[in-house]
Motif scaffolding. Structure first.
Motif, PDB file in Angstrom:
ATOM      1  N   ALA A 147      -2.314   5.788   8.047  1.00 50.85           N
ATOM      2  CA  ALA A 147      -2.757   5.031   7.132  1.00 50.85           C
ATOM      3  C   ALA A 147      -1.116   3.973   7.050  1.00 50.85           C
ATOM      4  O   ALA A 147      -0.657   4.736   6.322  1.00 50.85           O
ATOM      5  CB  ALA A 147      -3.459   3.270   6.627  1.00 50.85           C
ATOM      6  N   LYS A 200      -5.377   7.434  -8.738  1.00 51.60           N
ATOM      7  CA  LYS A 200      -4.083   6.408  -7.906  1.00 51.60           C
ATOM      8  C   LYS A 200      -5.115   5.000  -7.931  1.00 51.60           C
ATOM      9  O   LYS A 200      -6.338   4.542  -9.043  1.00 51.60           O
ATOM     10  CB  LYS A 200      -5.796   7.145  -6.194  1.00 51.60           C
ATOM     11  N   TYR A 232      -8.349   4.252 -10.041  1.00 57.41           N
ATOM     12  CA  TYR A 232     -10.241   4.272  -8.713  1.00 57.41           C
ATOM     13  C   TYR A 232     -11.362   4.774  -9.414  1.00 57.41           C
ATOM     14  O   TYR A 232     -12.173   4.610  -9.153  1.00 57.41           O
ATOM     15  CB  TYR A 232      -9.803   6.060  -8.096  1.00 57.41           C
ATOM     16  N   HIS A 251       1.219   5.628  -0.419  1.00 55.86           N
ATOM     17  CA  HIS A 251       0.167   7.021  -0.584  1.00 55.86           C
ATOM     18  C   HIS A 251       0.996   7.582  -1.545  1.00 55.86           C
ATOM     19  O   HIS A 251       1.365   8.857  -1.922  1.00 55.86           O
ATOM     20  CB  HIS A 251       0.889   7.341   0.860  1.00 55.86           C
ATOM     21  N   ASP A 304       1.887   2.218   5.130  1.00 52.53           N
ATOM     22  CA  ASP A 304       2.656   2.321   3.792  1.00 52.53           C
ATOM     23  C   ASP A 304       3.704   1.213   3.924  1.00 52.53           C
ATOM     24  O   ASP A 304       4.038   0.697   4.930  1.00 52.53           O
ATOM     25  CB  ASP A 304       2.251   3.393   2.464  1.00 52.53           C
ATOM     26  N   ASN A 318       0.772  -1.405   0.300  1.00 54.08           N
ATOM     27  CA  ASN A 318      -0.107   0.613   0.154  1.00 54.08           C
ATOM     28  C   ASN A 318       0.826   1.624   0.064  1.00 54.08           C
ATOM     29  O   ASN A 318       1.416   1.547   0.930  1.00 54.08           O
ATOM     30  CB  ASN A 318      -0.813   0.115   1.117  1.00 54.08           C
ATOM     31  N   MET A 375      -7.241   7.747   4.010  1.00 56.86           N
ATOM     32  CA  MET A 375      -6.846   6.579   5.449  1.00 56.86           C
ATOM     33  C   MET A 375      -5.270   7.651   5.331  1.00 56.86           C
ATOM     34  O   MET A 375      -4.125   6.129   5.089  1.00 56.86           O
ATOM     35  CB  MET A 375      -7.233   5.551   4.932  1.00 56.86           C
ATOM     36  N   ASP A 427      -2.804   2.055  -4.073  1.00 60.38           N
ATOM     37  CA  ASP A 427      -2.983   3.543  -3.102  1.00 60.38           C
ATOM     38  C   ASP A 427      -4.024   3.579  -2.230  1.00 60.38           C
ATOM     39  O   ASP A 427      -5.164   3.292  -2.957  1.00 60.38           O
ATOM     40  CB  ASP A 427      -3.363   5.004  -3.984  1.00 60.38           C
ATOM     41  N   TYR A 428      -3.179   4.205  -0.664  1.00 61.92           N
ATOM     42  CA  TYR A 428      -4.502   4.667  -0.346  1.00 61.92           C
ATOM     43  C   TYR A 428      -5.821   5.436  -0.599  1.00 61.92           C
ATOM     44  O   TYR A 428      -4.871   6.461  -0.910  1.00 61.92           O
ATOM     45  CB  TYR A 428      -3.686   4.695   1.446  1.00 61.92           C
TER      46      TYR A 428
END
Length: 147
Positions: A76, A50, A35, A12, A78, A10, A73, A68-69
């Motif tokens: 969170a 993303k 997304y 950012h 990564d 994951n 988030m 990607d978060y």
């Protein structure tokens, strides 16, 4: 039937860049889903580009998945946070050495890729995205004979 275990990283906002770099080093086939490919599924309109899901598959069976978060988030951890490593091991010297050299570009070398006390050639690095990697190359026949 089959079963696989592979890392899912994951990020950012730089999953595309990371996956494209891994693809340039490891080869194979890269599939990316943004997304905006499923409207309303992830993030806001400003996050359309993303990566919701990316997957790199190589001819020799390596698989890395990443995403990607969403901004929601942001706190969170990564893939660069630590507590895990991607491990590449085997006896294909050319393939493992090429992967090490490619991923070492812009990386922080934690342990140089050299002969370890247990006989393998071993090294650790943190790639340009902060992702930790370990490499272990089994002794080659000529090395084992000389040992």
């Amino acid at each position: 039937m089959s079963i696989r275990l592979n890392p899912y990283l994951n990020f950012h906002g730089n999953a595309r860049e990371a996956l494209e770099f891994y693809h340039s080093v490891l080869g194979g086939s890269l599939d990316l889903m943004r997304y905006d490919s499923i409207p309303g599924m992830m993030g806001g309109d400003d996050e359309a580009e993303k990566i919701m899901h990316g997957q790199l598959e190589t001819e020799d069976g390596l698989t890395i998945m990443a995403a990607d978060y969403p901004a929601s988030m942001a706190e969170a951890p990564d893939a660069s946070t630590g507590g895990n490593s991607i491990s590449v091991s085997g006896d294909d010297a050319a393939r493992i050495r090429a992967a090490w050299q490619g991923l070492a570009a812009g990386a922080d070398i934690v342990e140089p890729f050299e002969r370890a006390p247990w006989g393998d050639t071993f090294g650790m690095l943190r790639d340009r995205f902060g992702v930790p990697w370990m490499f272990s190359l089994a002794p080659q026949p000529e090395e084992a004979d000389a040992g």
